[in-house]
Design a protein around this motif. Structure first.
Motif, PDB file in Angstrom:
ATOM      1  N   ASN A  53      -8.670  -2.564   2.525  1.00 46.32           N
ATOM      2  CA  ASN A  53      -8.566  -2.715   1.067  1.00 46.32           C
ATOM      3  C   ASN A  53      -9.138  -1.541   0.289  1.00 46.32           C
ATOM      4  OD1 ASN A  53      -7.145  -5.094   0.709  1.00 46.32           O
ATOM      5  ND2 ASN A  53      -8.974  -6.274   1.285  1.00 46.32           N
ATOM      6  N   ARG A  54      -9.213  -0.388   0.918  1.00 46.81           N
ATOM      7  CA  ARG A  54      -9.671   0.798   0.188  1.00 46.81           C
ATOM      8  C   ARG A  54      -8.512   1.292  -0.667  1.00 46.81           C
ATOM      9  NH1 ARG A  54     -14.518   2.589   3.263  1.00 46.81           N
ATOM     10  NH2 ARG A  54     -14.836   3.919   1.459  1.00 46.81           N
ATOM     11  N   THR A  55      -8.838   1.962  -1.759  1.00 52.18           N
ATOM     12  CA  THR A  55      -7.798   2.534  -2.616  1.00 52.18           C
ATOM     13  C   THR A  55      -8.368   3.708  -3.409  1.00 52.18           C
ATOM     14  OG1 THR A  55      -6.131   2.088  -4.326  1.00 52.18           O
ATOM     15  CG2 THR A  55      -8.242   0.938  -4.572  1.00 52.18           C
ATOM     16  N   ASN A  56      -7.446   4.539  -3.940  1.00 52.55           N
ATOM     17  CA  ASN A  56      -7.861   5.633  -4.824  1.00 52.55           C
ATOM     18  C   ASN A  56      -8.746   6.656  -4.103  1.00 52.55           C
ATOM     19  OD1 ASN A  56      -7.411   6.640  -7.336  1.00 52.55           O
ATOM     20  ND2 ASN A  56      -9.144   5.626  -8.293  1.00 52.55           N
ATOM     21  N   GLU A  57      -8.572   6.789  -2.785  1.00 56.94           N
ATOM     22  CA  GLU A  57      -9.424   7.683  -2.003  1.00 56.94           C
ATOM     23  C   GLU A  57      -8.611   8.567  -1.069  1.00 56.94           C
ATOM     24  OE1 GLU A  57     -13.527   5.152  -1.402  1.00 56.94           O
ATOM     25  OE2 GLU A  57     -11.845   4.666  -0.116  1.00 56.94           O
ATOM     26  N   LEU A  77      -6.242   1.385   4.212  1.00 52.13           N
ATOM     27  CA  LEU A  77      -5.464   0.394   3.457  1.00 52.13           C
ATOM     28  C   LEU A  77      -5.772  -1.012   3.967  1.00 52.13           C
ATOM     29  CD1 LEU A  77      -1.957   2.120   3.124  1.00 52.13           C
ATOM     30  CD2 LEU A  77      -3.643   1.767   1.313  1.00 52.13           C
ATOM     31  N   ILE A  89      -1.380  -0.996  -7.049  1.00 55.72           N
ATOM     32  CA  ILE A  89      -1.179  -0.926  -5.610  1.00 55.72           C
ATOM     33  C   ILE A  89      -2.294  -0.076  -4.992  1.00 55.72           C
ATOM     34  CG2 ILE A  89       0.301   1.132  -5.646  1.00 55.72           C
ATOM     35  CD1 ILE A  89       1.963  -0.080  -3.459  1.00 55.72           C
ATOM     36  N   LYS A  90      -2.639  -0.364  -3.725  1.00 57.46           N
ATOM     37  CA  LYS A  90      -3.651   0.453  -3.038  1.00 57.46           C
ATOM     38  C   LYS A  90      -3.024   1.783  -2.629  1.00 57.46           C
ATOM     39  CE  LYS A  90      -4.484  -2.784   0.012  1.00 57.46           C
ATOM     40  NZ  LYS A  90      -4.330  -4.204  -0.085  1.00 57.46           N
ATOM     41  N   VAL A  91      -3.687   2.871  -2.974  1.00 58.90           N
ATOM     42  CA  VAL A  91      -3.143   4.206  -2.655  1.00 58.90           C
ATOM     43  C   VAL A  91      -4.201   5.025  -1.915  1.00 58.90           C
ATOM     44  CG1 VAL A  91      -2.045   6.291  -3.552  1.00 58.90           C
ATOM     45  CG2 VAL A  91      -1.749   4.124  -4.773  1.00 58.90           C
ATOM     46  N   ILE A  92      -3.794   5.609  -0.801  1.00 61.54           N
ATOM     47  CA  ILE A  92      -4.691   6.455   0.005  1.00 61.54           C
ATOM     48  C   ILE A  92      -4.037   7.827   0.195  1.00 61.54           C
ATOM     49  CG2 ILE A  92      -5.587   6.752   2.391  1.00 61.54           C
ATOM     50  CD1 ILE A  92      -7.315   4.835   0.808  1.00 61.54           C
ATOM     51  N   ALA A 136      -2.240   4.654  -8.562  1.00 61.60           N
ATOM     52  CA  ALA A 136      -3.199   3.577  -8.261  1.00 61.60           C
ATOM     53  C   ALA A 136      -3.615   2.876  -9.553  1.00 61.60           C
ATOM     54  CB  ALA A 136      -4.413   4.145  -7.533  1.00 61.60           C
ATOM     55  N   GLY A 189       0.842  -1.200   0.000  1.00 61.94           N
ATOM     56  CA  GLY A 189       0.000   0.000   0.000  1.00 61.94           C
ATOM     57  C   GLY A 189       0.872   1.243   0.000  1.00 61.94           C
TER      58      GLY A 189
END
Ligand code: ATP
Length: 322
Positions: free
Chosen positions: A281-285, A278, A118-121, A113, A96
């Motif tokens: 499993n959240r991403t793009n936020e 992360l 890859i997960k990106v926050i 992302a 992440g």
């Protein structure tokens, strides 16, 4: 999740260190390793990295700036730069990635992302408070307190000499720093980029100024339509040749200094929830706080448009300053 990456990017903002600390401490509590990259996307491309531990973020919550340093990276905006950044992420086997920055940084984060998988926050880090999906951005509260303190000092000298001070504040396309600090500092007028005609309104307003109060503070956001306080000062000196008019550009002083209590707490919450995001499993936020509750906003919505200025606040400033 075993290992995450972290950068601070774009303009620095007080409270970024508090956010870094919260991210590292939250991650380490869950046995997640944190790799920091220096100077934003530029350091990611160069693999200029450091393993962040609980103790490496000791004693930074009260410090302005960012221990990871920050930069603007033109290379990251090229296909080659982006690919190189992704290669470094793969080399470190990151699960992440967290970006602390403003709207430009989140456009970059969205690219990362999309192209890396890859997960990106994102954590909102900019003094401008110009992101949709959060009541405040990290740096804003400290910046408006710095400006308010400066206005208080200028008011002392303005009052002693019966002077008019034209004070330029930061905020690029957003007049939020100007409006908020103008209300707090009891300023007589503001000129902001969100609307036209502020100068004409000021010239008109002068006719009704109370004669008993000779000192005036006029707050000018750096990108208002005439180009800022220096230009406005020149125009006012011509319009009002009998008045003593001085110009002060506050400049980078607004970026520095120890973060306020509110800043440290908000930055800590945002950092904590970034790691949690992360893990979920959240991403793009982007992580934001709205009405004291955590809220996640997709990057494309967070940067979509200028945050609207509440017209009621402008009206209140007008009433209170007469
Ligand atoms: P601040 O609001 O404090 O200026 P910011 O994050 O908006 O912060 P920018 O300089 O706009 O600051 O952006 C930081 C970095 O993000 C840029 O140097 C660049 O590397 C990357 N970036 C900006 N826009 C894009 C984009 N459209 N695509 C990919 N990367 C971008």
């Amino acid at each position: 999740m075993k290992k995450i990456g972290l950068i601070t990017s774009g303009g620095d903002a007080p409270g970024m260190n508090a956010c870094i600390r919260a991210i590292v401490r939250t991650a380490r509590a869950e046995d997640i390793e944190v790799v920091g990259f220096y100077r934003g996307y530029e350091g990611l491309i160069n693999n200029d990295s450091v393993m962040l531990t609980k103790s490496s973020v000791s004693n930074i919550i009260q410090r302005g700036g960012t221990i990871l340093k920050t930069a603007r990276s033109a290379r990251f905006q090229t296909p080659e730069g982006l690919q190189q950044a992704i290669a470094v992420i793969q080399q470190h086997q990151l699960d992440g990635f967290i970006v602390i920055g403003g709207d430009g940084s989140f456009r970059g984060a969205a690219e990362l992302a999309k192209n890396s998988g890859i997960k990106v926050i994102g954590c909102p880090g900019t003094i401008d408070n110009d992101l949709v999906g959060t009541d405040f951005t990290i740096g804003y509260d400290t910046a408006i307190n710095t400006v308010t303190e400066a206005i208080d000092k200028l008011r002392d000298t303005a009052e002693s000499h019966d002077r008019i001070f034209v004070v330029e504040v930061m905020g690029r396309d957003a007049g939020l720093i100007a409006l908020r600090s103008a209300i707090a500092g009891g300023a007589e007028a503001i000129l902001i980029p969100e609307r036209t005609g502020d100068l004409e309104r000021l010239l008109e307003k002068k006719k009704n100024w109370r004669k008993s109060k000779k000192s005036k503070i006029i707050i000018v956001a750096e990108r208002e339509e005439h180009g800022g306080a220096v230009e406005i000062g020149k125009i006012l000196k011509k319009e009002w040749p009998d008045l003593d008019i001085r110009v002060t550009v506050l400049g980078h002083i607004q970026r520095g200094g120890s973060p306020t209590c509110m800043e440290r707490v908000n930055a800590s919450l945002i950092g904590y929830y970034a790691v949690k995001a992360l893990q979920q499993n959240r991403t793009n936020e982007m992580v934001g706080i709205v009405n004291k509750m955590v809220r996640y906003t997709p990057f494309q919505d967070a940067v979509k448009h200028l945050v609207e200025m509440n017209p009621e606040m402008i009206k209140i400033l007008e009433v209170l300053s007469m």
